[in-house]
Design an enzyme around this catalytic site. Structure first.
Site, PDB file in Angstrom:
ATOM      1  N   HIS A  26       0.864  -1.183   0.000  1.00  0.00           N
ATOM      2  CA  HIS A  26       0.000   0.000   0.000  1.00  0.00           C
ATOM      3  C   HIS A  26       0.908   1.243   0.000  1.00  0.00           C
ATOM      4  O   HIS A  26       2.007   1.208   0.550  1.00  0.00           O
ATOM      5  CB  HIS A  26      -0.843  -0.045   1.282  1.00  0.00           C
ATOM      6  CG  HIS A  26      -1.950   0.956   1.361  1.00  0.00           C
ATOM      7  ND1 HIS A  26      -1.747   2.270   1.696  1.00  0.00           N
ATOM      8  CD2 HIS A  26      -3.283   0.821   1.182  1.00  0.00           C
ATOM      9  CE1 HIS A  26      -2.909   2.910   1.723  1.00  0.00           C
ATOM     10  NE2 HIS A  26      -3.862   2.052   1.408  1.00  0.00           N
TER      11      HIS A  26
ATOM     12  N   ASP B 289       2.623  -4.558   8.115  1.00  0.00           N
ATOM     13  CA  ASP B 289       1.436  -3.721   7.962  1.00  0.00           C
ATOM     14  C   ASP B 289       0.242  -4.664   8.110  1.00  0.00           C
ATOM     15  O   ASP B 289      -0.095  -5.418   7.209  1.00  0.00           O
ATOM     16  CB  ASP B 289       1.477  -3.058   6.583  1.00  0.00           C
ATOM     17  CG  ASP B 289       0.181  -2.347   6.238  1.00  0.00           C
ATOM     18  OD1 ASP B 289      -0.777  -2.416   7.026  1.00  0.00           O
ATOM     19  OD2 ASP B 289       0.132  -1.723   5.162  1.00  0.00           O
TER      20      ASP B 289
ATOM     21  N   GLN C 259      -4.992  -5.303   7.035  1.00  0.00           N
ATOM     22  CA  GLN C 259      -5.971  -6.250   6.488  1.00  0.00           C
ATOM     23  C   GLN C 259      -5.920  -7.596   7.198  1.00  0.00           C
ATOM     24  O   GLN C 259      -6.784  -8.451   6.956  1.00  0.00           O
ATOM     25  CB  GLN C 259      -5.733  -6.451   4.976  1.00  0.00           C
ATOM     26  CG  GLN C 259      -5.835  -5.180   4.162  1.00  0.00           C
ATOM     27  CD  GLN C 259      -7.236  -4.569   4.181  1.00  0.00           C
ATOM     28  OE1 GLN C 259      -8.215  -5.220   4.560  1.00  0.00           O
ATOM     29  NE2 GLN C 259      -7.338  -3.316   3.774  1.00  0.00           N
TER      30      GLN C 259
ATOM     31  N   LYS D 209     -10.791  -0.506  10.177  1.00  0.00           N
ATOM     32  CA  LYS D 209     -10.932  -1.729   9.369  1.00  0.00           C
ATOM     33  C   LYS D 209     -11.270  -2.932  10.265  1.00  0.00           C
ATOM     34  O   LYS D 209     -11.565  -4.019   9.783  1.00  0.00           O
ATOM     35  CB  LYS D 209      -9.652  -1.993   8.587  1.00  0.00           C
ATOM     36  CG  LYS D 209      -9.375  -0.889   7.559  1.00  0.00           C
ATOM     37  CD  LYS D 209      -8.168  -1.169   6.726  1.00  0.00           C
ATOM     38  CE  LYS D 209      -7.618   0.067   6.073  1.00  0.00           C
ATOM     39  NZ  LYS D 209      -8.179   0.354   4.757  1.00  0.00           N
TER      40      LYS D 209
ATOM     41  N   CYS E  71      -4.672   2.404  -3.777  1.00  0.00           N
ATOM     42  CA  CYS E  71      -3.442   2.925  -3.145  1.00  0.00           C
ATOM     43  C   CYS E  71      -2.292   1.943  -3.317  1.00  0.00           C
ATOM     44  O   CYS E  71      -1.485   1.738  -2.379  1.00  0.00           O
ATOM     45  CB  CYS E  71      -3.642   3.245  -1.664  1.00  0.00           C
ATOM     46  SG  CYS E  71      -4.890   4.491  -1.379  1.00  0.00           S
TER      47      CYS E  71
HETATM   48  C1  LIG Z   1      -2.715  -2.788   3.623  1.00  0.00           C
HETATM   49  C2  LIG Z   1      -3.027  -1.396   4.060  1.00  0.00           C
HETATM   50  N1  LIG Z   1      -2.076  -0.661   4.636  1.00  0.00           N
HETATM   51  C3  LIG Z   1      -2.306   0.577   5.062  1.00  0.00           C
HETATM   52  C4  LIG Z   1      -3.529   1.174   4.914  1.00  0.00           C
HETATM   53  C5  LIG Z   1      -3.735   2.568   5.410  1.00  0.00           C
HETATM   54  O1  LIG Z   1      -4.656   2.581   6.437  1.00  0.00           O
HETATM   55  P1  LIG Z   1      -5.255   3.946   7.008  1.00  0.00           P
HETATM   56  O2  LIG Z   1      -5.728   4.722   5.822  1.00  0.00           O
HETATM   57  O3  LIG Z   1      -6.353   3.506   7.903  1.00  0.00           O
HETATM   58  O4  LIG Z   1      -4.143   4.618   7.738  1.00  0.00           O
HETATM   59  C6  LIG Z   1      -4.566   0.458   4.307  1.00  0.00           C
HETATM   60  C7  LIG Z   1      -5.887   1.084   4.105  1.00  0.00           C
HETATM   61  O5  LIG Z   1      -6.384   1.234   3.030  1.00  0.00           O
HETATM   62  C8  LIG Z   1      -4.314  -0.869   3.872  1.00  0.00           C
HETATM   63  O6  LIG Z   1      -5.271  -1.599   3.306  1.00  0.00           O
END
Ligand SMILES: Cc1ncc(COP(=O)(O)O)c(C=O)c1O
Length: 400
Positions: free
Chosen positions: A122, A195, A198, A221, A358
Site C-alpha cells: 500500500h 502492515d 488487512q 478496518k 493505493c
Molecule cells: C494494507 C493497508 N495498509 C495501510 C492502509 C492505510 O490505512 P489507514 O488509511 O487507515 O491509515 C490500508 C488502508 O487502506 C491498507 O489496506
C-alpha cells in the site's frame, strides 16, 4: 456455497444497523461497518463518561484515564504484546508507519542503508520510507501473487536495516508467511515491520509468535472508529526511539533551553488523544474476539471460495491473487473499466471498490490501471456473493 465452517452469519449482520436489508456491502477492506456495541461505546463515551485523560485531578478524568489505559491493555492482549507499554495509539496504520520511518528511521538509517519492501505494498508502506530518505529495494511476487520469500532470501543483504511488508495484501488478499519473513529479515540483522491493516480483522495475530519487530493496524478496518490505530513495537525498540512529534503529554520537563521526554508509549502520543476512539477500539476488539478470529477467518474463507468459484465461471473475468486469499477478491473484466463495473454493481445494491487501491506499483506489475475489488466482513453471507455474481453477469451482458 459451503457455509459449514461459518456459523450464524445472519446473526452477525443483525449487529450492524447501517447495513439495510438487501445491500451487499463488499468494501470492508476500505473500511468496515460498525456493530452496535462499538456505536454504543462511542455514544456512551461522549454522552455519559466524557473527559480528558492523564491530566484531570477530578474523578471523571481519573475514571476516563482508567478506561483509556484499560483499552491499551486490551489491545496488548489482543495481539499478544508483552505489555501495554508496547502499544502506541496513533491515527491509523498510515501514521504508525510514518512514526517508525521518522523516529526509528532517523536514528537507524544512515547513508547507504536500504529498506526492503514488496511489489504489493500500500502507498502508506512506500511513501513514508521515501520521505525518510531510504534507498528502497522491492521483493517481487510469485506467479500466484504472493510476496516471493525465496526471492527475498536471495536479495537481502546487511545494508537492509528494515523489511516492511503487508501481512495481508489489500488488493490480492494474499497472506504473508510472516514467520519466514522474520527469519529472513533477522538473518542479516534487519528489523521486520508488518502492515497488519488487512490481517487484524480477519485472522488471529500474535506478534510474539510472528517474531516481527513492528506491527501496525487501523481501528476502522477492525469494525472500530476512524482516527484511531495502533503501533506495536518491542519495548527495547520503543525505548531507544526518539520522539517524532512534540507537544503536551509526551514530555517529562520543558524549559526554553531543553526538554526531556516521557518513556514510551507517552513519548509518541503528543497532544490530546482520540479518547473516545480508544474506547470504541476496545469495544471493537471485544466484538471480534467474542465471535473468534478463527471463526471469522473460516467465514471469510468460505465467502472467498464461493466468490472465486462464481466469477471464474465467467470467461471474460480475470481473477487476481491466490486461491486461498483472505477475505479479498480482486478482478477485472476484459474490455470494461473497473469504475463501470462498480457503477453497474451499485445500481444492483452491491458496493465494491474500483481503482488502484493505493497500490499503483502493484497495478503496474499486474499490467492494469485498476481492478474491481470485493472484500468481505462478518456481516456478509452467501446472499452477497450471489448478488455480486448476478451483478457481474449483468455487466458482461451490457458490455457484450
Ligand atoms: C494494507 C493497508 N495498509 C495501510 C492502509 C492505510 O490505512 P489507514 O488509511 O487507515 O491509515 C490500508 C488502508 O487502506 C491498507 O489496506
Amino acid at each position: 456455497m459451503d457455509m459449514a465452517a461459518s456459523t450464524r452469519p445472519l446473526d452477525w449482520l443483525a449487529d450492524f444497523p447501517a447495513i439495510p436489508e438487501g445491500w451487499a456491502y463488499l468494501d470492508s477492506a476500505a473500511t468496515a461497518q460498525k456493530p452496535r456495541a462499538v456505536i454504543e461505546a462511542i455514544t456512551k463515551g461522549y454522552a455519559e463518561t466524557y473527559a480528558t485523560v492523564h491530566r484531570g485531578v477530578y474523578q471523571r478524568s481519573a475514571e476516563m484515564t482508567l478506561a483509556f489505559e484499560a483499552s491499551r491493555a486490551r489491545v496488548a492482549r489482543f495481539i499478544n504484546a508483552a505489555s501495554a507499554e508496547e502499544i502506541v495509539f496513533v491515527r491509523g496504520a498510515t501514521e504508525g508507519i510514518n512514526l517508525v520511518a521518522q523516529s526509528w528511521g532517523r536514528d537507524n538509517l544512515e547513508a547507504g542503508d536500504r529498506v526492503l519492501l514488496s511489489t504489493l505494498e500500500h502507498h502508506s508502506n512506500i511513501v513514508p520510507w521515501q520521505l525518510a530518505g531510504a534507498q528502497i529495494d522491492v521483493v517481487p511476487l510469485t506467479a500466484d501473487h504472493r510476496i516471493d520469500l525465496e526471492a527475498m532470501a536471495a536479495m537481502i543483504r546487511p545494508e537492509h536495516k528494515l523489511v516492511a511488508l503487508g501481512h495481508v495484501s489489500n488488493v490480492l488478499g494474499s497472506v504473508l508467511d510472516a514467520k519466514r519473513a522474520a527469519e529472513i529479515a533477522h538473518s542479516v540483522g534487519a528489523k521486520l515491520l508488518l502492515d497488519g491493516c488487512q490481517a487484524v480483522p480477519r485472522m488471529p495475530v500474535d506478534v510474539a509468535d510472528l517474531d516481527c519487530d513492528f506491527y501496525v493496524f487501523s481501528g476502522h478496518k477492525l469494525y472500530g472508529p476512524t482516527g484511531i490505530g495502533v503501533l506495536w513495537a518491542r519495548a527495547e525498540i520503543l525505548d531507544a526511539m526518539p520522539p517524532w512529534q512534540g507537544g503536551g503529554a509526551m514530555i517529562e520537563t520543558v524549559s526554553f533551553e531543553r526538554s526531556t521526554y516521557a518513556p514510551p508509549p507517552a513519548r509518541f502520543e503528543a497532544g490530546t488523544p482520540h479518547v473516545v476512539g480508544v474506547l470504541g477500539l476496545h469495544a471493537a476488539i471485544d466484538y471480534v474476539a467474542g465471535i473468534g478470529l478463527e471463526a471469522i477467518a473460516a467465514h471469510e474463507a468460505a465467502l472467498v471460495r464461493a466468490a472465486r468459484e462464481a466469477l471464474s465461471g465467467l470467461n471474460s473475468v480475470r481473477l487476481f491473487g491466490p486461491q486461498d486469499s483472505a477475505g479479498i477478491v480482486s478482478f477485472a473484466i476484459e474490455g470494461v473499466h473497473p469504475h463501470d463495473i462498480g457503477t453497474i454493481l451499485d445500481e444492483a445494491k452491491v458496493a465494491i471498490r474500483a481503482g488502484h487501491h493505493c497500490a499503483q506499483p502493484l497495478m503496474a506489475a499486474l499490467g492494469v490501471e485498476a481492478t474491481a475489488r470485493a472484500s468481505f466482513g462478518v456481516y456478509n453471507g452467501p446472499q452477497d456473493v450471489e448478488a455480486l455474481a448476478r451483478g457481474i453477469e449483468r455487466v458482461t451482458r451490457i458490455f457484450g
